[in-house]
Scaffold this motif. Sequence first.
Motif, PDB file in Angstrom:
ATOM      1  N   ALA A 184       0.831  -1.210   0.000  1.00 27.35           N
ATOM      2  CA  ALA A 184       0.000   0.000   0.000  1.00 27.35           C
ATOM      3  C   ALA A 184       0.863   1.256   0.000  1.00 27.35           C
ATOM      4  CB  ALA A 184      -0.928  -0.016   1.215  1.00 27.35           C
ATOM      5  N   GLN A 185       1.887   1.282   0.828  1.00 26.77           N
ATOM      6  CA  GLN A 185       2.720   2.483   0.897  1.00 26.77           C
ATOM      7  C   GLN A 185       3.551   2.660  -0.368  1.00 26.77           C
ATOM      8  OE1 GLN A 185       5.169   2.767   4.394  1.00 26.77           O
ATOM      9  NE2 GLN A 185       5.631   4.934   4.067  1.00 26.77           N
ATOM     10  N   ILE A 215       9.742  11.434  -3.192  1.00 22.25           N
ATOM     11  CA  ILE A 215      10.027  12.001  -1.869  1.00 22.25           C
ATOM     12  C   ILE A 215       8.778  12.673  -1.308  1.00 22.25           C
ATOM     13  CG2 ILE A 215      11.389  13.710  -0.614  1.00 22.25           C
ATOM     14  CD1 ILE A 215      13.164  11.487  -1.447  1.00 22.25           C
ATOM     15  N   ILE A 216       8.116  13.462  -2.138  1.00 17.15           N
ATOM     16  CA  ILE A 216       6.916  14.172  -1.681  1.00 17.15           C
ATOM     17  C   ILE A 216       5.812  13.182  -1.327  1.00 17.15           C
ATOM     18  CG2 ILE A 216       5.143  15.831  -2.362  1.00 17.15           C
ATOM     19  CD1 ILE A 216       7.247  17.139  -4.199  1.00 17.15           C
ATOM     20  N   ALA A 217       5.609  12.166  -2.186  1.00 16.45           N
ATOM     21  CA  ALA A 217       4.568  11.174  -1.926  1.00 16.45           C
ATOM     22  C   ALA A 217       4.920  10.330  -0.693  1.00 16.45           C
ATOM     23  CB  ALA A 217       4.384  10.284  -3.148  1.00 16.45           C
ATOM     24  N   TRP A 218       6.194  10.035  -0.520  1.00 17.55           N
ATOM     25  CA  TRP A 218       6.632   9.288   0.671  1.00 17.55           C
ATOM     26  C   TRP A 218       6.296  10.063   1.941  1.00 17.55           C
ATOM     27  CZ3 TRP A 218      10.458  11.395   3.878  1.00 17.55           C
ATOM     28  CH2 TRP A 218      10.880  10.591   4.921  1.00 17.55           C
ATOM     29  N   SER A 219       6.588  11.364   1.952  1.00 20.05           N
ATOM     30  CA  SER A 219       6.286  12.180   3.127  1.00 20.05           C
ATOM     31  C   SER A 219       4.777  12.206   3.389  1.00 20.05           C
ATOM     32  CB  SER A 219       6.818  13.603   2.917  1.00 20.05           C
ATOM     33  OG  SER A 219       6.499  14.423   4.012  1.00 20.05           O
ATOM     34  N   HIS A 225       0.768   5.466   7.136  1.00 23.31           N
ATOM     35  CA  HIS A 225       1.484   4.200   7.280  1.00 23.31           C
ATOM     36  C   HIS A 225       2.542   4.216   8.371  1.00 23.31           C
ATOM     37  CE1 HIS A 225      -0.321   2.590   3.588  1.00 23.31           C
ATOM     38  NE2 HIS A 225      -0.150   3.788   3.058  1.00 23.31           N
ATOM     39  N   GLY A 226       2.912   5.391   8.862  1.00 20.82           N
ATOM     40  CA  GLY A 226       3.944   5.472   9.880  1.00 20.82           C
ATOM     41  C   GLY A 226       3.474   6.033  11.194  1.00 20.82           C
ATOM     42  N   PRO A 231       8.191  14.698   7.017  1.00 23.57           N
ATOM     43  CA  PRO A 231       8.888  15.974   7.215  1.00 23.57           C
ATOM     44  C   PRO A 231       8.381  17.100   6.324  1.00 23.57           C
ATOM     45  CG  PRO A 231      10.286  14.375   6.088  1.00 23.57           C
ATOM     46  CD  PRO A 231       9.098  13.630   6.581  1.00 23.57           C
ATOM     47  N   LEU A 232       7.836  16.775   5.160  1.00 25.25           N
ATOM     48  CA  LEU A 232       7.315  17.819   4.266  1.00 25.25           C
ATOM     49  C   LEU A 232       5.864  18.163   4.565  1.00 25.25           C
ATOM     50  CD1 LEU A 232       8.774  16.604   0.834  1.00 25.25           C
ATOM     51  CD2 LEU A 232       9.721  18.291   2.409  1.00 25.25           C
TER      52      LEU A 232
END
Length: 461
Positions: A184-185, A215-219, A225-226, A231-232
């Motif tokens: 999912a992530q 990077i933007i989608a991860w943030s 999910h976390g 950070p963004l």
Amino acid sequence: MRLPGTRYQEHGWEQVRKLLGLCSLQVLRRLDLAPVQDPVQPDAPVDALRDAYVEALAASLRAHARTARGEADGNSYGETVAELALALAFELQAYPPFWEAFVATLVAEHGRSGAFWLDPGADGVLRKKVNDMYAGLRDRVDADNYIAATGRDCSPNRMYTYRMLDTAYRDIARLFADWHAHRAQVGAILGRAIEAMPIEARQMKSIAGCKAEWIIAWSASLEQHGGAPGPLHTRSKRFASLKNSPDKIAAMLVEIGDYEELSSNLDHAEGWQGEAGAAAAWLEDYWRVVGDSEAHEAGGGTFDDDRILPARVPDQTEEELAAGEWGQDQDQDLDADCDPAWVTMPVDAARQAAERQVAVGLSLPPRYMELARSAQASGSRLLRILCAESLPIRLAVYQKLLGAADDTYPDAWCDPATGELPTLAQLAALDGISMPTLRKRRDQAIDKLRAAKSHDAAPAP
């Protein structure tokens, strides 16, 4: 993370921070902190306090330079943890605002709690203040050195941003590598449903191949999910403008990747040495097979098409060879009156040099075995029972019974890179035996401990 001119942004920083914190606690307890207790004083006493602190801290750091932590690699340029810590401590004299800010926090805490630095229970509070001072100083020093090396502007905040992006890339690489458990992530990062291994996981060879959009989608995915915003996507304004500037993110990622590629192979030869070793092993096997084949033919033998000759069996088994290392009989009962004092005795120079060579090859401090051996408590009951076992076997026993990380382990026993005992593979290499042999001897040692415990618990006749 490596950038031009920087020294403190790599893997060794965590150990540098811990060493500075440990030595600072020792020094601050011995200093006269009168300026903190009476802040209505001119600046001169505060400067004198800083000079006294730096001088005492430097002496303490030099005393720790030969410990396992002090000798560990601090960065990829060959500087040790102790060398980096000492250099950063002296930077306090070049950047006085960081010391002044630190003293201001001590004054504020003194107003609330009195002379809290004298309370052993306040170690955490004092260490936190020291860590904050050196974290800010680290980024300032590296930012200034980056400017000197490249001629481009850089601030401590920008250096922090570089580090955040490097951390983000490594977390994305981890998620890609374990995409089965994070479908999912990973799908949220790539913007599509994931049914098979994403091609991006194979294409992203370095941070330069990481896309700003990821990077933007991860943030954005971290809150779901976390458990906390990325950070963004926090309320902090530190990265507020960066979230809407993928071009800036991409440029910084490429810069980190380009410099890491440029510098990665300049100071070591591990890659080609490993390939040379593999090639040598292959050639050794090849000539062995050729020699066995020629000998078989010379004796009038023939070969079947699908027949493979077995490997030559050595004259002695590995266990027999290891048993003779100390000139001891493996069946000899040493538990009853074994004196463990010999365990901590210094070894001869030839064996010491061999141990150092093996430790370096395992990415451990060169003097790991020497320091770990001297850290043993020669009078302990457990050591008396296991004094016939080698140090790596005893460490494997501790790892099995107590786990790889335990607060009771001396620093000299732990790998500075992980803060834990070496892995079983490392312990086997240190002992010069195979992994199965290590496990067998470890389990035999544990049985010996259990037998001793049962004997102690048995009622007297």
